[in-house]
Design an enzyme around this catalytic site. Structure first.
Site, PDB file in Angstrom:
ATOM      1  N   ASP A  40      38.538  10.775 -20.011  1.00  0.00           N
ATOM      2  CA  ASP A  40      37.627  10.826 -18.509  1.00  0.00           C
ATOM      3  C   ASP A  40      36.607   9.677 -18.881  1.00  0.00           C
ATOM      4  O   ASP A  40      35.713  10.084 -19.595  1.00  0.00           O
ATOM      5  CB  ASP A  40      37.294  12.143 -18.356  1.00  0.00           C
ATOM      6  CG  ASP A  40      37.055  12.181 -16.783  1.00  0.00           C
ATOM      7  OD1 ASP A  40      37.755  11.633 -15.896  1.00  0.00           O
ATOM      8  OD2 ASP A  40      35.927  12.503 -16.478  1.00  0.00           O
ATOM      9  N   GLU A  87      43.785  10.147 -39.186  1.00  0.00           N
ATOM     10  CA  GLU A  87      43.924  11.180 -40.012  1.00  0.00           C
ATOM     11  C   GLU A  87      45.340  11.626 -39.647  1.00  0.00           C
ATOM     12  O   GLU A  87      45.900  12.629 -40.378  1.00  0.00           O
ATOM     13  CB  GLU A  87      42.894  12.216 -40.194  1.00  0.00           C
ATOM     14  CG  GLU A  87      41.620  11.358 -40.671  1.00  0.00           C
ATOM     15  CD  GLU A  87      40.526  12.464 -40.992  1.00  0.00           C
ATOM     16  OE1 GLU A  87      40.889  13.767 -40.907  1.00  0.00           O
ATOM     17  OE2 GLU A  87      39.325  12.219 -40.542  1.00  0.00           O
TER      18      GLU A  87
HETATM   19  C1  GLC Z   1      36.999  10.774 -13.400  1.00  0.00           C
HETATM   20  C2  GLC Z   1      38.452  11.785 -12.932  1.00  0.00           C
HETATM   21  C3  GLC Z   1      38.176  12.334 -11.750  1.00  0.00           C
HETATM   22  C4  GLC Z   1      36.610  13.073 -12.053  1.00  0.00           C
HETATM   23  C5  GLC Z   1      35.573  12.350 -12.595  1.00  0.00           C
HETATM   24  C6  GLC Z   1      34.555  13.304 -12.932  1.00  0.00           C
HETATM   25  O1  GLC Z   1      37.009   9.642 -12.787  1.00  0.00           O
HETATM   26  O2  GLC Z   1      39.641  11.004 -13.124  1.00  0.00           O
HETATM   27  O3  GLC Z   1      38.739  13.068 -11.274  1.00  0.00           O
HETATM   28  O4  GLC Z   1      36.070  13.571 -10.676  1.00  0.00           O
HETATM   29  O5  GLC Z   1      36.118  11.609 -13.796  1.00  0.00           O
HETATM   30  O6  GLC Z   1      34.721  13.673 -14.096  1.00  0.00           O
END
Ligand code: GLC
Length: 536
Positions: free
Chosen positions: A204, A268
C-alpha cells in the site's frame, strides 16, 4: 508450454475486498470463512492468484487500511487459524494467495502510537512517527502546510501541544522510516506471513514511506491535493505534471533502499512476489520500483483512468510496456480496484467495458481483476448518511468517496441480500444487483462471467497470450486499435460509434467482446465498441 520462468510474471490476480466478498457468519460483513466458501467459484474463473485487501486488526476507519496489529487477523474477518486454513485451501485449489501490507502508516490504535501519545515530546516512542512542535507563538499552527489526501490538514495536535503527521486520516499516523525500529518491525511482519505460507504482498502507498523537507511549506498544497486525486478534472495536465513530479512526501529516492532490503528477505523464500501501489510522475519513474533488486511488479494507474479511445489506449499501453522493459519487469494491468469507480459505470456501457477488458487481457504481463468486474457489476449508490469511506465523512459528502465500488457482491438473485449474507449488509446493495448474481450468470452463456471465463481460458492456453512476448501495433484508421502478438494472434478494437472494415491477414475469429463480428476473405467487419481476437 511454459511462457515465463516465474508464476507471477503473467499471472491473472483477482482482488478480493474481504468485507464485501461473502459473509459466512451472518453479521452483514464478509469474512475469511466466506472467502473459503467462495474458493470453488474463484478456482472456476481460471485465475492464478487471489489478493486480499487488508484483514488485520483495525478500528476500521479506512476500510482496514488503518492497521492496529499487522500480525493478527481482525475478529470481523475471523482468526489466524482461519487465515491459515484459507491459505491451505486456496493452495489446494491451485490458487496463490497475496496479502496487503501497509507500511506508510499504522492505526492510532496501534500499541506504538498509544505509547507515543503517553510519552513525552522528544522520546523514543514519538520517534517512530513524525512528531513536531507547531509554528506560531504557542505552537498553535501546523508544522507545515501539507494537506491530508483525505482533505483537511495533514497534522493533528495532541493535548501536550505536539503535532503528528498523517497523509491520510488523523487515525493513520505516518511511520518514520528513518527509524531502524520501523524497519525491524516490518521485517518481522513480512516474515510472519511469508512463514505462514502466503505467496506475496501488495504494498500500500509504496511510494510514500520516505518524507523530505518536513518543515518546509509546499508551494501550492491545495492544488497538489487536487492533482493527487486520480480521477481529478480540477487541474490541467500541465499543472498535474508539474506538481506530481516533485512531491516532498511521495516518490523520494530514499524509498528504494527499503525495497532493496525487502527483496533480500523475499529472495530467502521460494516463488514469492510483491506488487507496489505507486502514483508517481512521470510514469517512467515506476520502473525504479521494479529494478531487479527491488519489487517484482508495480501497478500503473493509466488503465484505471483510461478513456475508451484507441489513440489514448495505444499511447498508455506502449508507454507502460516500454518503460518497464528498461528494467526487465512485466507490466501489470488493472481496470478496477477498491479505490476507483467500476469500469462499467465509468465508461457508462457494458459493451465498452467488455471490449476494453478483452483488449487488456491480450497485453503482455500480468492482469488484475477486481471482484465483481467479471460480473459486469456497476457501482452502488447510497445516501451520504450510509457512506463509510473517510473521504465522504471528512468532506461531509462534498466528495462521495469510494464506497460505490465496495458494495457487497450478489451471489444469488433469489436469496435475501442476494446471497451475500443473511443479515443486512454493511453497505446497501442496489436492487438491480440481482441481474448480476453469480448464480444467474453462471448459467447464462451470454453473461459477463462466461465472457471473462472464456477470455481467461484462451489467455492461459494460447502461446501468444500472457507471457511477455512481443507486441506490434498495426497502422489502422482513427478510433481503431490493432496489434499482433506472436505467435499467431491479431487483436482489433473498434472504439468508434459505427462499424468499421479492415483488411487483415488471419485465419479465424477466436473470441469477441460482443456480437456480429465477421471475418471473410481477409476482410474484418467489426461493430461499434467491440474487440476481437483473431487467430493468424
Ligand atoms: C491506498 C489504499 C486505499 C487507502 C490508502 C491509505 O491507496 O488503496 O484504500 O485508503 O492507501 O492506506
Amino acid at each position: 508450454m511454459m511462457k515465463h520462468d516465474s508464476w507471477w510474471r503473467d499471472a491473472v490476480i483477482y482482488q478480493i475486498y474481504p468485507r464485501s466478498f461473502r459473509d459466512a457468519n451472518g453479521d452483514g460483513e464478509g469474512d475469511l470463512a466466506g472467502v473459503i466458501e467462495g474458493l470453488p467459484y474463484l478456482a472456476s474463473l481460471g485465475i492464478d492468484a487471489i489478493w486480499l485487501s487488508p484483514i488485520y486488526r483495525s478500528p476500521n476507519n479506512d476500510g482496514f487500511y488503518d492497521v492496529a496489529d499487522p500480525r493478527d487477523i481482525d475478529p470481523l474477518f475471523g482468526t489466524l487459524a482461519d487465515a491459515e486454513l484459507l491459505i491451505k485451501e486456496a493452495h489446494a485449489a491451485g490458487l496463490k494467495v497475496i496479502f496487503d501490507i501497509i507500511p506508510n502508516h499504522f492505526s492510532s490504535d496501534h500499541i506504538w502510537f498509544q505509547e507515543a501519545m503517553r510519552a513525552a515530546p522528544g522520546s523514543a516512542a514519538r520517534a517512530r512517527f513524525h512528531f513536531y512542535d507547531g509554528r506560531g507563538e504557542s505552537g498553535e499552527l501546523t508544522p507545515n502546510n501539507w494537506n491530508s489526501l483525505f482533505t483537511g490538514p495533514a497534522w493533528t495536535r495532541l493535548p501536550d501541544g505536539q503535532w503528528y503527521l498523517h497523509l491520510f486520516d488523523s487515525s493513520q499516523p505516518d511511520l518514520n522510516w528513518d527509524n531502524p525500529e520501523v524497519h525491524a518491525d516490518f521485517e518481522k511482519t513480512l516474515r510472519f506471513w511469508l512463514d505462514l505460507g502466503i505467496d506475496g504482498f501488495r504494498i500500500d502507498v509504496s511510494h510514500g514511506l520516505v518524507k523530505e523537507d518536513i518543515l518546509v511549506d509546499h508551494r501550492d498544497p491545495d492544488l497538489l491535493t487536487k492533482a493527487l486525486r486520480i480521477d481529478t478534472t480540477d487541474v490541467t495536465a500541465e499543472q498535474r505534471a508539474d506538481l506530481l513530479s516533485d512531491m516532498p512526501f511521495f516518490d523520494r529516492d530514499g524509498v528504494h533502499e527499503i525495497y532493496r532490503e525487502w527483496r533480500k528477505i523475499f529472495n530467502e523464500y521460494k516463488d514469492r512476489m510483491t506488487v507496489g501501489e505507486a502514483f508517481v510522475y512521470p510514469t517512467s519513474r515506476l520502473a525504479n520500483y521494479v529494478r531487479p533488486d527491488e519489487l517484482h511488479q508495480i501497478f500503473n494507474f493509466d488503465f484505471l483512468l483510461i478513456e475508451w479511445d484507441a489513440a489514448k489506449i495505444r499511447e498508455a499501453a506502449s508507454r507502460v510496456i516500454s518503460e518497464l522493459a528498461t528494467v526487465g519487469a512485466p507490466p501489470t494491468w488493472a481496470l478496477n480496484n477498491h479505490d476507483s469507480p467500476r469500469l462499467v459505470s465509468r465508461l457508462g456501457s457494458l459493451a465498452k467495458a467488455r471490449a476494453l477488458a478483452l483488449l487488456t487481457a491480450a497485453l503482455p504481463g500480468s492482469l488484475y481483476i477486481y471482484q465483481g468486474e467479471e460480473l459486469g457489476l456497476p457501482d452502488g449508490d447510497m445516501p451520504v448518511s450510509a457512506r463509510k469511506d473517510p473521504i465522504a465523512i471528512r468532506s461531509k459528502g462534498a466528495d462521495l468517496g469510494r464506497d460505490g465500488c465496495r458494495v457487497p457482491l450478489p451471489w444469488s438473485a433469489h436469496q435475501p441480500h442476494f446471497g451475500f449474507s443473511s443479515h443486512t449488509p454493511w453497505l446497501p446493495q442496489m436492487s438491480s444487483y440481482g441481474d448480476y448474481a453469480i448464480e444467474s450468470e453462471v448459467s447464462d452463456p451470454e453473461s459477463s462471467l462466461n465472457f471473462y471465463k472464456k477470455t481467461l481460458e484462451i489467455r492461459k492456453h494460447h502461446p501468444a497470450l500472457g507471457g511477455e512476448g512481443q507486441i506490434t501495433f498495426l497502422e489502422s484508421e482513427p478510433g481503431v486499435l490493432a496489434f499482433t502478438r506472436v505467435p499467431g494472434l491479431v487483436v482489433v478494437a473498434n472504439t468508434t460509434d459505427g462499424s468499421i472494415q479492415m483488411k487483415l491477414e488471419a485465419q479465424s475469429i477466436l473470441h469477441q467482446s460482443g456480437h456480429g463480428v465477421n471475418y471473410v476473405a481477409d476482410l474484418l467487419d467489426l461493430p461499434a465498441h467491440t474487440t476481437v481476437w483473431l487467430q493468424r
